[in-house]
Design an enzyme around this catalytic site. Structure first.
Site, PDB file in Angstrom:
ATOM      1  N   THR A   1      27.284  -3.833  22.850  1.00  0.00           N
ATOM      2  CA  THR A   1      26.884  -2.492  22.493  1.00  0.00           C
ATOM      3  C   THR A   1      25.452  -2.434  22.157  1.00  0.00           C
ATOM      4  O   THR A   1      24.667  -1.968  22.937  1.00  0.00           O
ATOM      5  CB  THR A   1      27.565  -1.659  21.388  1.00  0.00           C
ATOM      6  OG1 THR A   1      27.647  -2.202  20.117  1.00  0.00           O
ATOM      7  CG2 THR A   1      29.028  -1.376  21.911  1.00  0.00           C
TER       8      THR A   1
ATOM      9  N   SER B   1      34.534  -4.415  15.766  1.00  0.00           N
ATOM     10  CA  SER B   1      34.250  -3.846  17.093  1.00  0.00           C
ATOM     11  C   SER B   1      35.307  -4.204  18.097  1.00  0.00           C
ATOM     12  O   SER B   1      35.469  -4.019  19.360  1.00  0.00           O
ATOM     13  CB  SER B   1      32.915  -4.234  17.663  1.00  0.00           C
ATOM     14  OG  SER B   1      32.756  -5.776  17.724  1.00  0.00           O
TER      15      SER B   1
ATOM     16  N   PRO C   1      32.279  -7.700  21.215  1.00  0.00           N
ATOM     17  CA  PRO C   1      32.234  -6.158  21.743  1.00  0.00           C
ATOM     18  C   PRO C   1      30.834  -5.648  20.756  1.00  0.00           C
ATOM     19  O   PRO C   1      30.375  -4.759  21.704  1.00  0.00           O
ATOM     20  CB  PRO C   1      33.468  -5.296  21.433  1.00  0.00           C
ATOM     21  CG  PRO C   1      34.422  -6.610  21.332  1.00  0.00           C
ATOM     22  CD  PRO C   1      33.812  -7.764  20.565  1.00  0.00           C
ATOM     23  N   TYR C   2      30.559  -5.832  19.660  1.00  0.00           N
ATOM     24  CA  TYR C   2      29.734  -5.387  18.942  1.00  0.00           C
ATOM     25  C   TYR C   2      28.181  -5.764  19.575  1.00  0.00           C
ATOM     26  O   TYR C   2      27.532  -4.771  19.939  1.00  0.00           O
ATOM     27  CB  TYR C   2      29.579  -5.451  17.624  1.00  0.00           C
ATOM     28  CG  TYR C   2      28.135  -5.385  16.798  1.00  0.00           C
ATOM     29  CD1 TYR C   2      27.934  -4.096  16.443  1.00  0.00           C
ATOM     30  CD2 TYR C   2      27.436  -6.503  16.523  1.00  0.00           C
ATOM     31  CE1 TYR C   2      26.531  -3.651  15.896  1.00  0.00           C
ATOM     32  CE2 TYR C   2      26.299  -6.396  15.731  1.00  0.00           C
ATOM     33  CZ  TYR C   2      25.824  -5.037  15.568  1.00  0.00           C
ATOM     34  OH  TYR C   2      24.790  -4.817  14.653  1.00  0.00           O
ATOM     35  N   GLY C   3      28.245  -6.992  20.007  1.00  0.00           N
ATOM     36  CA  GLY C   3      27.083  -7.437  20.603  1.00  0.00           C
ATOM     37  C   GLY C   3      26.674  -6.915  21.969  1.00  0.00           C
ATOM     38  O   GLY C   3      25.696  -6.534  22.293  1.00  0.00           O
TER      39      GLY C   3
END
Ligand code: NAD
Length: 320
Positions: free
Chosen positions: A154, A91, A150-152
């Site tokens: 989202t 991510s 960044p994944y977290g």
């Protein structure tokens, strides 16, 4: 009363195929929707087509970021939304676009579509990655999300979308999954990489000192929690942890896996990576209260089953 059709997005993925398998075994009609653009997902669809209750299964291959969603919802009574772009490391950088599309945009489109197609429940996959870690002990759902990847970000947004659409009457439930492992695990995940290393693949990339702890949770336990969330009476907008509540270090999982395989996992040290919390640890009291859920698969038994599935288990006493 007939069991309503369950629309399962991401049903060809690691967790999704396990959930679909369980729903079919329970006699639940399933409409599986997945992009299935990789051989791993296509193999899952072939396996599910051979399920003893495949008569209850309908499959649609579609990209949920662009497909017309209304026809998918016409006969769905329950939605289990597992489609998404997982993986913390991918991510960063240019990978973020895919995460925004497949996590944020897809979830918003799906929730928007349910406004016109009332369903009894929308269960949505969130992640322990909405949290920065658990330095001081188990983390409950009242803790404000503070993702470190960044994944977290989202997935925190996905949770916010669930709350926003709940305020318009959509019966959402967001489940925070903690490090899921078990048969058919994604090849980029830790235990799958350990098994690949034992099977002649690349040595396991051990990030940092290896003492980072994860709340390893077996996919069968996650599946039981997902199914409970489709059945229970829950307030719209509920958020709930699904984790074993028992953090174990990466080094200990490497040791256990090597012990079960009868030889150590080949390891190569690599630098620590950003977005990798020192410890994740679920407070599971809400899952117990609201879902009647408790994790049942001990780590050693779950690992033994995953090794067995890969033909790598040597200790017969651990065979299921
Ligand atoms: P996976 O990659 O095996 O499954 C995801 C599935 O979603 C894939 O089959 C993929 O084809 C499908 N998909 C993605 N984008 C799509 C789109 N735009 N349209 C249609 N299909 C699409 O991943 P998984 O590990 O099974 O994860 C399932 C869900 O659980 C994801 O939302 C993930 O973020 C979440 N989650 C997983 C874990 C874990 O440890 N595996 C932990 C926390 C949260």
């Amino acid at each position: 009363m007939d069991t309503p059709t369950h629309l399962v997005t991401g049903g060809a993925g690691f967790i999704g195929r396990t959930v679909v398998d369980r729903l079919l075994a329970d006699g639940t009609p399933v409409h599986l929707v997945d992009r299935a653009d990789q051989p791993r997902m296509q193999a899952a669809l072939r396996d599910l087509a051979a399920h003893p209750r495949a008569d209850l299964l309908r499959v649609t291959r579609a990209d949920l970021a662009t497909a017309d969603l209304a026809p998918l919802l016409t006969d769905a009574g329950v939605v289990v939304h597992l489609a998404g772009q997982p993986g913390v490391q991918a991510s960063w950088g240019d990978g973020f676009g895919d995460h925004v599309r497949d996590n944020v945009l897809v979830t918003q489109r799906l929730l928007e579509a349910t406004l016109d197609a009332p369903v009894d429940r929308v269960v949505v996959a969130s992640s322990s990655s909405v949290l920065r870690g658990a330095p001081d002990g188990p983390v409950d759902e009242a803790t404000t999300p503070s993702p470190v990847s960044p994944y977290g970000v989202t997935k925190a947004t996905v949770e916010q979308l669930c709350a926003t659409y709940a305020s318009r009457g959509v019966p959402t439930v967001a489940l925070r999954f903690f490090t899921v492992y078990g048969r058919h695990q994604r090849p980029d995940m830790a235990v799958a990489r350990m098994l690949a290393a034992l099977d002649g693949g690349p040595a396991f990339p051990l990030r940092g000192d290896g003492w980072q702890e994860r709340d390893w949770t077996h996919v069968d336990d996650i599946t039981a929690g997902v199914v409970a969330a489709t059945r229970r009476d829950l307030a719209p907008g509920t958020v709930c942890n699904l984790g074993s509540g028992n953090p174990v270090s990466l080094r200990e999982v490497l040791r256990l896996t090597g012990e079960l395989a009868g030889r150590p996992v080949p390891v190569r040290p690599v630098a620590p990576v950003p977005g990798d919390p020192a410890r994740t640890w679920a407070d599971t009291r809400r899952a117990a209260d609201l879902l009647g859920w408790e994790p049942l698969v001990p780590l050693r038994a779950g690992l033994a089953d995953q090794l067995h599935g890969a033909g790598l288990l040597t200790t017969t006493s651990d065979a299921a």
